[in-house]
Design an enzyme around this catalytic site. Sequence first.
Site, mmCIF file in Angstrom:
data_model
loop_
_atom_site.group_PDB
_atom_site.id
_atom_site.type_symbol
_atom_site.label_atom_id
_atom_site.label_comp_id
_atom_site.label_asym_id
_atom_site.label_seq_id
_atom_site.Cartn_x
_atom_site.Cartn_y
_atom_site.Cartn_z
ATOM 1 N N ARG A 205 0.836 -1.196 0.000
ATOM 2 C CA ARG A 205 0.000 0.000 0.000
ATOM 3 C C ARG A 205 0.874 1.251 0.000
ATOM 4 N NH1 ARG A 205 -2.191 -3.548 3.990
ATOM 5 N NH2 ARG A 205 -4.318 -4.274 3.494
ATOM 6 N N HIS A 310 -3.075 2.654 -6.357
ATOM 7 C CA HIS A 310 -3.505 1.475 -5.588
ATOM 8 C C HIS A 310 -3.762 0.278 -6.500
ATOM 9 C CE1 HIS A 310 -4.963 -0.456 -1.949
ATOM 10 N NE2 HIS A 310 -5.998 -0.919 -2.628
ATOM 11 N N ARG A 313 -1.155 -2.428 -6.582
ATOM 12 C CA ARG A 313 -1.309 -3.492 -5.574
ATOM 13 C C ARG A 313 -2.187 -4.610 -6.133
ATOM 14 N NH1 ARG A 313 -1.514 -4.967 -0.080
ATOM 15 N NH2 ARG A 313 -3.572 -5.433 0.728
ATOM 16 N N HIS A 336 -3.992 -9.299 4.369
ATOM 17 C CA HIS A 336 -5.444 -9.331 4.552
ATOM 18 C C HIS A 336 -5.802 -10.188 5.759
ATOM 19 C CE1 HIS A 336 -6.250 -8.302 0.049
ATOM 20 N NE2 HIS A 336 -6.228 -7.227 0.796
ATOM 21 N N TYR A 345 -8.646 -11.771 -6.125
ATOM 22 C CA TYR A 345 -7.442 -11.847 -6.945
ATOM 23 C C TYR A 345 -7.277 -13.235 -7.550
ATOM 24 C CZ TYR A 345 -6.583 -7.511 -4.483
ATOM 25 O OH TYR A 345 -6.707 -6.243 -3.969
#
Length: 370
Positions: A205, A310, A313, A336, A345
């Site tokens: 991030r 972002h 990422r 996460h 993802y």
Amino acid sequence: MGGKRGFGAIRRLPSGAYQARYTGPDGLRHQAPWSFATKEHADVWLAGQRTDISRGVWTPPGVPGPDEVALTFGTYAEAWVAGRDLKPRTRAHYESILATRLVPAFGKRPLDAIRPSDVRLWHATTDATKPTIRAHSYALLRTIFATAVADDLVPTNPCRIVGAGTTRRAGKTRPASLAELEVLVAAMPERLRLMVLLGAWCALRFGELAELRRMDVDLKRGIVRVRRGVVRVSTEVIVGTPKSTAGVRDVAVPPHLMSAVRAHLNAHVGAETDALLFPASDGRNMSPNSLYWHYYPARVAAGRPDLRFHDLRHTGAVLAASTGATLAELMARLGHSTPAAAMKYQHAAADRDRVIADALSRLASAPPSG
């Protein structure tokens, strides 16, 4: 926490308010119909009940007396936020929602007088063209009332609109291709190229990157240690722990980037162990706007004016998923704490694999050359 005395008992609710209870002359347990802002106020109420009993004029508590004020939503909601252990940006976000949307609508109303129909009307007439902030506002309202139910201040939660607390992005995020990423990196100033590379290949991030320091890089093991993050709330710069507990992690750097890491450390990072990897021109933490000044033209050069920082990422997460990484491995790499975010993802990687499979079929069906 509760406090006991000769008559009645007082306990502090999760919201920070106080609740008073006692056993009446009818042998039943009675609870004050309202909570109190301070323990002293609850004590005074109990003393009044005891006096009424001794005088023989006692009636079960119900409607508030002339010196009692109903607990309003505004009072309870402000105590709710004040009593939560929140990240600075989250606290500021909640306080903004309360000030601009919830308190104007419900602030002066007694907490237990707000009905499902009131919530439904408010939702139907609030921020119809701003689905994200409307979803956030509803979700906060629902959570506050869930605590009020647990506090025994309201019998049920009046927030019952299915799906109102969630929102979807208008379109899918398209990750950067390797060719686009190469052009993007080349178009950045040399001192910021590694920031883009780590944002993509390590899925870090912005706030994590902006707080990386020399001591966080282990060249021998080829990892970066994510231990802190930086956020901006209004004009205040706050360095703290990452977004969640899972955000504290060691991220392995792909071997092909290690030469760039070493070169960056030698050319652009101070010798001190706490020297920032990507400082602003004044040596402090870089702001998003300082990065965007260079990033926006670079993404245009790469043919991706839609690519937010972002989204790098997202690119890194899809690349990791395409290697066959498990859900648990993705969660650990991305920081996460729940599977939901990491799963998207994996789905994106699966979609990309279908594109590859379709392309292979086209190759197989193409007529032979020559």
